[in-house]
Design an enzyme around this catalytic site. Structure first.
Site, PDB file in Angstrom:
ATOM      1  N   ARG A   1     -64.393  97.101  53.969  1.00 36.94           N
ATOM      2  CA  ARG A   1     -63.491  98.226  54.182  1.00 36.94           C
ATOM      3  C   ARG A   1     -64.225  99.460  54.698  1.00 36.94           C
ATOM      4  O   ARG A   1     -63.635 100.304  55.389  1.00 36.94           O
ATOM      5  CB  ARG A   1     -62.732  98.554  52.898  1.00 36.94           C
ATOM      6  CG  ARG A   1     -61.549  97.627  52.672  1.00 36.94           C
ATOM      7  CD  ARG A   1     -60.684  98.088  51.508  1.00 36.94           C
ATOM      8  NE  ARG A   1     -61.272  97.756  50.225  1.00 36.94           N
ATOM      9  CZ  ARG A   1     -61.216  96.549  49.677  1.00 36.94           C
ATOM     10  NH1 ARG A   1     -60.613  95.560  50.308  1.00 36.94           N
ATOM     11  NH2 ARG A   1     -61.755  96.315  48.493  1.00 36.94           N
TER      12      ARG A   1
ATOM     13  N   HIS B   1     -62.905 102.019  57.522  1.00 37.91           N
ATOM     14  CA  HIS B   1     -62.724 103.456  57.320  1.00 37.91           C
ATOM     15  C   HIS B   1     -63.590 104.262  58.280  1.00 37.91           C
ATOM     16  O   HIS B   1     -63.231 105.385  58.640  1.00 37.91           O
ATOM     17  CB  HIS B   1     -63.056 103.815  55.878  1.00 37.91           C
ATOM     18  CG  HIS B   1     -62.008 103.386  54.901  1.00 37.91           C
ATOM     19  ND1 HIS B   1     -61.747 104.061  53.733  1.00 37.91           N
ATOM     20  CD2 HIS B   1     -61.135 102.350  54.921  1.00 37.91           C
ATOM     21  CE1 HIS B   1     -60.771 103.454  53.071  1.00 37.91           C
ATOM     22  NE2 HIS B   1     -60.396 102.403  53.780  1.00 37.91           N
TER      23      HIS B   1
ATOM     24  N   ASN C   1     -61.946 107.419  50.672  1.00 37.45           N
ATOM     25  CA  ASN C   1     -63.387 107.117  50.670  1.00 37.45           C
ATOM     26  C   ASN C   1     -64.093 107.405  49.357  1.00 37.45           C
ATOM     27  O   ASN C   1     -65.301 107.184  49.241  1.00 37.45           O
ATOM     28  CB  ASN C   1     -64.082 107.914  51.781  1.00 37.45           C
ATOM     29  CG  ASN C   1     -63.594 107.528  53.160  1.00 37.45           C
ATOM     30  OD1 ASN C   1     -63.184 106.389  53.392  1.00 37.45           O
ATOM     31  ND2 ASN C   1     -63.621 108.484  54.090  1.00 37.45           N
TER      32      ASN C   1
ATOM     33  N   HIS D   1     -57.763  92.722  52.021  1.00 39.09           N
ATOM     34  CA  HIS D   1     -57.319  93.007  50.655  1.00 39.09           C
ATOM     35  C   HIS D   1     -57.276  91.749  49.794  1.00 39.09           C
ATOM     36  O   HIS D   1     -56.834  91.812  48.652  1.00 39.09           O
ATOM     37  CB  HIS D   1     -55.950  93.691  50.677  1.00 39.09           C
ATOM     38  CG  HIS D   1     -56.027  95.147  51.017  1.00 39.09           C
ATOM     39  ND1 HIS D   1     -54.933  95.985  50.997  1.00 39.09           N
ATOM     40  CD2 HIS D   1     -57.083  95.920  51.387  1.00 39.09           C
ATOM     41  CE1 HIS D   1     -55.314  97.204  51.346  1.00 39.09           C
ATOM     42  NE2 HIS D   1     -56.610  97.194  51.595  1.00 39.09           N
TER      43      HIS D   1
END
Length: 335
Positions: free
Chosen positions: A74, A78, A106, A205
């Site tokens: 992830r 991001h 974050n 996920h």
């Protein structure tokens, strides 16, 4: 056709080809031109042991805590969604600039940042000032996936690092756990990613957890997005784990079946109306992406292949190459 007419046609053809070439050069977006400079063997001559060193650090971190694998994957997402894949997410706050690390999406990456810094220090000992932090983030995401039975892929390398962070964009460009399907599709389209790539990347996920504040409204029936498609028993169980007030930092797995292994159970959970986040469940809620979710729930190999391809494509977003940007000596500080 006579020889005179044939001869007169040649300059016209040449002119047409020239105009077409010029048009392509003008209309090709800078992102595509920069991405064309990336290559999987970028460090093969000037730092040939870099990828081995990064892999060793990542595998060590995952061995100690398998949950870190999802965070490393992830982290690249991001990073790339905020002004491109340039490691801006790693920069600390300074006296004059803010940091993307303070943005809500974050704040749980603290341990993940340390893994990247560890990998960077290892590589710096071998080849000072050669390997970018942006490339380390990309390689670490691939290695984290492979370490938990996920797909592997050839990481395109040659990115350079940003000298600045973009904290305001970190709060606006990264998808929100309460986004509806239309908003999600729009967010991904703006980054050059289509609906299938969006669903495939959402499959990350299958790993990791989410804090209570990201799904509380959904399980208590106050969420306006997808509130009518949650399994009532699933919601009841999550209410026991997440109080109606307080306990924001308590966590629950995003994949209720196998939260530390990279597989397609995330999609099977969506079909059972057990998506933890509203932005997960909207992928299977009577909309245009239902068919993709069904496909991935039946065919884990297809999901993994599409996920790998989408990660490669995402890794090209807004890259800095050539003389743009810098190679940061420390990932948390600009040179």
């Amino acid at each position: 056709m006579s020889s005179s007419s044939s001869t007169s046609t040649i300059p016209k053809v040449a002119a047409t080809l020239l105009l077409t070439t010029l048009a392509l050069l003008v209309t090709t977006p800078p992102q595509s031109q920069a991405a064309a400079r990336l290559s999987t063997d970028f460090y093969s001559k000037n730092c040939p042991r870099a990828l081995t060193a990064i892999r060793a650090v990542v595998r060590g971190a995952v061995t100690n805590d398998r949950r870190i694998a999802g965070s490393l994957i992830r982290l690249q997402f991001h990073d790339c969604f905020v002004r491109g894949c340039d490691a801006s997410v790693l920069l600390d706050k300074t006296a004059t600039t803010g940091t993307e690390k303070d943005a809500a999406p974050n704040r749980r990456f603290t341990k993940t940042f340390r893994v990247i810094e560890d990998a960077k220090s290892q590589v710096e000992r071998m080849c000072p000032g050669v390997v970018s932090c942006a490339d380390i983030v990309a390689v670490a995401a691939r290695d984290a996936s492979a370490a938990v039975e996920g797909p592997s892929w050839g990481v395109e390398l040659g990115r350079r690092d940003s000298g600045a962070a973009f904290p305001s964009l970190a709060g606006s460009d990264i998808p929100n756990p309460k986004d509806d399907l239309k908003t999600l599709i729009s967010r991904f389209r703006k980054k050059g990613l289509n609906s299938r790539e969006m669903v495939a990347l959402s499959g990350a996920h299958t790993l990791g957890t989410a804090q209570c504040f990201t799904f509380r409204e959904r399980v208590y029936g106050n969420e306006t997005v997808a509130k009518d498609v949650i399994d009532p028993n699933f919601a009841r169980k999550k209410r026991r784990m997440c109080p109606a007030s307080g306990g924001d930092r308590l966590v629950q797995p995003l994949d209720p079946m196998t939260p530390t292994s990279f597989d397609n159970n995330y999609f099977k959970a969506l079909m059972l109306r057990k998506g933890l986040l509203a932005s997960d469940q909207v992928l299977f809620s009577g909309g245009s992406t239902d068919g993709i979710v069904r496909e991935y729930s039946r065919n884990g190999g297809k999901f993994k292949g599409d996920f790998a391809a989408a990660m490669v494509k995402m890794g090209r977003i807004g890259v800095l190459t050539g003389s743009k940007g810098q190679i940061r000596r420390t990932c948390s500080k600009a040179n």
